[in-house]
Write a protein that holds these residues in place. Structure first.
Motif, PDB file in Angstrom:
ATOM      1  N   LYS A   5       0.833  -1.189   0.000  1.00  0.00           N
ATOM      2  CA  LYS A   5       0.000   0.000   0.000  1.00  0.00           C
ATOM      3  C   LYS A   5       0.878   1.253   0.000  1.00  0.00           C
ATOM      4  N   SER A   6       0.558   2.201  -0.876  1.00  0.00           N
ATOM      5  CA  SER A   6       1.331   3.435  -0.988  1.00  0.00           C
ATOM      6  C   SER A   6       0.999   4.374   0.162  1.00  0.00           C
ATOM      7  N   ASN A   7       1.970   5.084   0.643  1.00  0.00           N
ATOM      8  CA  ASN A   7       1.791   6.065   1.700  1.00  0.00           C
ATOM      9  C   ASN A   7       2.191   7.412   1.129  1.00  0.00           C
ATOM     10  N   PHE A   8       1.267   8.372   1.109  1.00  0.00           N
ATOM     11  CA  PHE A   8       1.504   9.658   0.456  1.00  0.00           C
ATOM     12  C   PHE A   8       2.674  10.404   1.079  1.00  0.00           C
ATOM     13  N   TYR A  42       6.136  21.346   9.325  1.00  0.00           N
ATOM     14  CA  TYR A  42       5.495  21.369   8.004  1.00  0.00           C
ATOM     15  C   TYR A  42       4.994  22.767   7.657  1.00  0.00           C
ATOM     16  N   ASN A  43       4.601  23.537   8.654  1.00  0.00           N
ATOM     17  CA  ASN A  43       4.145  24.909   8.407  1.00  0.00           C
ATOM     18  C   ASN A  43       5.244  25.779   7.808  1.00  0.00           C
ATOM     19  N   SER A  44       6.499  25.387   7.952  1.00  0.00           N
ATOM     20  CA  SER A  44       7.611  26.175   7.417  1.00  0.00           C
ATOM     21  C   SER A  44       7.939  25.832   5.962  1.00  0.00           C
ATOM     22  N   LEU A  45       7.256  24.835   5.386  1.00  0.00           N
ATOM     23  CA  LEU A  45       7.515  24.460   3.997  1.00  0.00           C
ATOM     24  C   LEU A  45       7.064  25.545   3.035  1.00  0.00           C
ATOM     25  N   ASP A  46       7.761  25.664   1.914  1.00  0.00           N
ATOM     26  CA  ASP A  46       7.394  26.636   0.884  1.00  0.00           C
ATOM     27  C   ASP A  46       6.317  26.112  -0.057  1.00  0.00           C
ATOM     28  N   ASP A  47       6.260  24.801  -0.254  1.00  0.00           N
ATOM     29  CA  ASP A  47       5.306  24.178  -1.169  1.00  0.00           C
ATOM     30  C   ASP A  47       3.949  24.053  -0.469  1.00  0.00           C
ATOM     31  N   LYS A  51       2.607  21.120   1.951  1.00  0.00           N
ATOM     32  CA  LYS A  51       2.362  21.554   3.325  1.00  0.00           C
ATOM     33  C   LYS A  51       0.959  21.172   3.772  1.00  0.00           C
ATOM     34  N   SER A  52      -0.050  21.495   2.977  1.00  0.00           N
ATOM     35  CA  SER A  52      -1.433  21.221   3.378  1.00  0.00           C
ATOM     36  C   SER A  52      -1.706  19.725   3.477  1.00  0.00           C
ATOM     37  N   VAL A  53      -1.153  18.950   2.555  1.00  0.00           N
ATOM     38  CA  VAL A  53      -1.360  17.494   2.589  1.00  0.00           C
ATOM     39  C   VAL A  53      -0.669  16.889   3.799  1.00  0.00           C
ATOM     40  N   LEU A  54       0.577  17.271   4.044  1.00  0.00           N
ATOM     41  CA  LEU A  54       1.309  16.722   5.185  1.00  0.00           C
ATOM     42  C   LEU A  54       0.654  17.085   6.511  1.00  0.00           C
ATOM     43  N   ILE A  55       0.197  18.305   6.637  1.00  0.00           N
ATOM     44  CA  ILE A  55      -0.465  18.724   7.880  1.00  0.00           C
ATOM     45  C   ILE A  55      -1.762  17.946   8.074  1.00  0.00           C
ATOM     46  N   THR A  58      -0.948  14.377   9.019  1.00  0.00           N
ATOM     47  CA  THR A  58      -0.418  14.339  10.381  1.00  0.00           C
ATOM     48  C   THR A  58      -1.541  14.463  11.394  1.00  0.00           C
ATOM     49  N   LYS A  59      -2.463  15.372  11.157  1.00  0.00           N
ATOM     50  CA  LYS A  59      -3.600  15.544  12.077  1.00  0.00           C
ATOM     51  C   LYS A  59      -4.474  14.299  12.119  1.00  0.00           C
ATOM     52  N   GLN A  60      -4.584  13.577  11.003  1.00  0.00           N
ATOM     53  CA  GLN A  60      -5.419  12.378  10.938  1.00  0.00           C
ATOM     54  C   GLN A  60      -4.735  11.139  11.500  1.00  0.00           C
ATOM     55  N   SER A  61      -3.437  11.181  11.689  1.00  0.00           N
ATOM     56  CA  SER A  61      -2.700   9.993  12.134  1.00  0.00           C
ATOM     57  C   SER A  61      -3.156   9.564  13.525  1.00  0.00           C
TER      58      SER A  61
END
Length: 69
Positions: A5-8, A42-47, A51-55, A58-61
Protein backbone atom coordinates in the motif's frame (compact mmCIF):
# COMPACT_ATOMS: atom_id res chain seq x y z
CA UNK A 1 3.91 -11.28 -3.39
CA UNK A 2 1.15 -8.70 -2.77
CA UNK A 3 1.33 -5.06 -3.72
CA UNK A 4 2.41 -2.79 -0.92
CA UNK A 5 0.00 0.00 0.00
CA UNK A 6 1.33 3.43 -0.99
CA UNK A 7 1.79 6.07 1.70
CA UNK A 8 1.50 9.66 0.46
CA UNK A 9 3.90 11.06 3.05
CA UNK A 10 6.42 8.40 2.09
CA UNK A 11 5.93 9.30 -1.60
CA UNK A 12 6.60 12.98 -0.94
CA UNK A 13 9.70 12.14 1.06
CA UNK A 14 11.06 9.83 -1.65
CA UNK A 15 10.11 12.22 -4.47
CA UNK A 16 12.19 14.95 -2.85
CA UNK A 17 14.99 12.46 -2.11
CA UNK A 18 14.74 12.96 1.64
CA UNK A 19 15.26 10.30 4.25
CA UNK A 20 14.09 10.10 7.84
CA UNK A 21 16.89 9.08 10.16
CA UNK A 22 16.19 8.26 13.78
CA UNK A 23 18.83 8.15 16.48
CA UNK A 24 18.41 7.02 20.05
CA UNK A 25 18.97 10.17 22.08
CA UNK A 26 17.85 8.64 25.36
CA UNK A 27 14.72 10.82 25.48
CA UNK A 28 11.07 10.05 24.96
CA UNK A 29 8.32 12.16 23.43
CA UNK A 30 4.59 11.62 23.51
CA UNK A 31 2.69 10.94 20.31
CA UNK A 32 0.70 14.19 20.60
CA UNK A 33 3.86 16.26 21.17
CA UNK A 34 5.48 14.62 18.13
CA UNK A 35 2.41 15.40 16.01
CA UNK A 36 2.50 19.06 17.12
CA UNK A 37 6.23 19.24 16.40
CA UNK A 38 5.76 17.85 12.87
CA UNK A 39 2.86 20.19 12.14
CA UNK A 40 5.00 23.16 13.19
CA UNK A 41 7.84 21.96 10.95
CA UNK A 42 5.50 21.37 8.00
CA UNK A 43 4.15 24.91 8.41
CA UNK A 44 7.61 26.17 7.42
CA UNK A 45 7.51 24.46 4.00
CA UNK A 46 7.39 26.64 0.88
CA UNK A 47 5.31 24.18 -1.17
CA UNK A 48 1.71 24.94 -0.16
CA UNK A 49 0.30 21.72 -1.64
CA UNK A 50 2.80 19.50 0.15
CA UNK A 51 2.36 21.55 3.33
CA UNK A 52 -1.43 21.22 3.38
CA UNK A 53 -1.36 17.49 2.59
CA UNK A 54 1.31 16.72 5.19
CA UNK A 55 -0.46 18.72 7.88
CA UNK A 56 -3.81 17.05 7.10
CA UNK A 57 -2.27 13.57 7.16
CA UNK A 58 -0.42 14.34 10.38
CA UNK A 59 -3.60 15.54 12.08
CA UNK A 60 -5.42 12.38 10.94
CA UNK A 61 -2.70 9.99 12.13
CA UNK A 62 -3.67 7.69 14.96
CA UNK A 63 -0.33 5.96 15.57
CA UNK A 64 3.38 6.18 14.77
CA UNK A 65 3.05 4.07 11.62
CA UNK A 66 0.42 6.50 10.25
CA UNK A 67 2.60 9.43 11.23
CA UNK A 68 5.91 8.44 9.66
CA UNK A 69 4.84 5.74 7.19
Amino acid sequence: MGKRKSNFINSIIHFNKKELIFEDCGETISFSVLKDFLINRYNSLDDNLAKSVLIRLTKQSKNIKDLIG
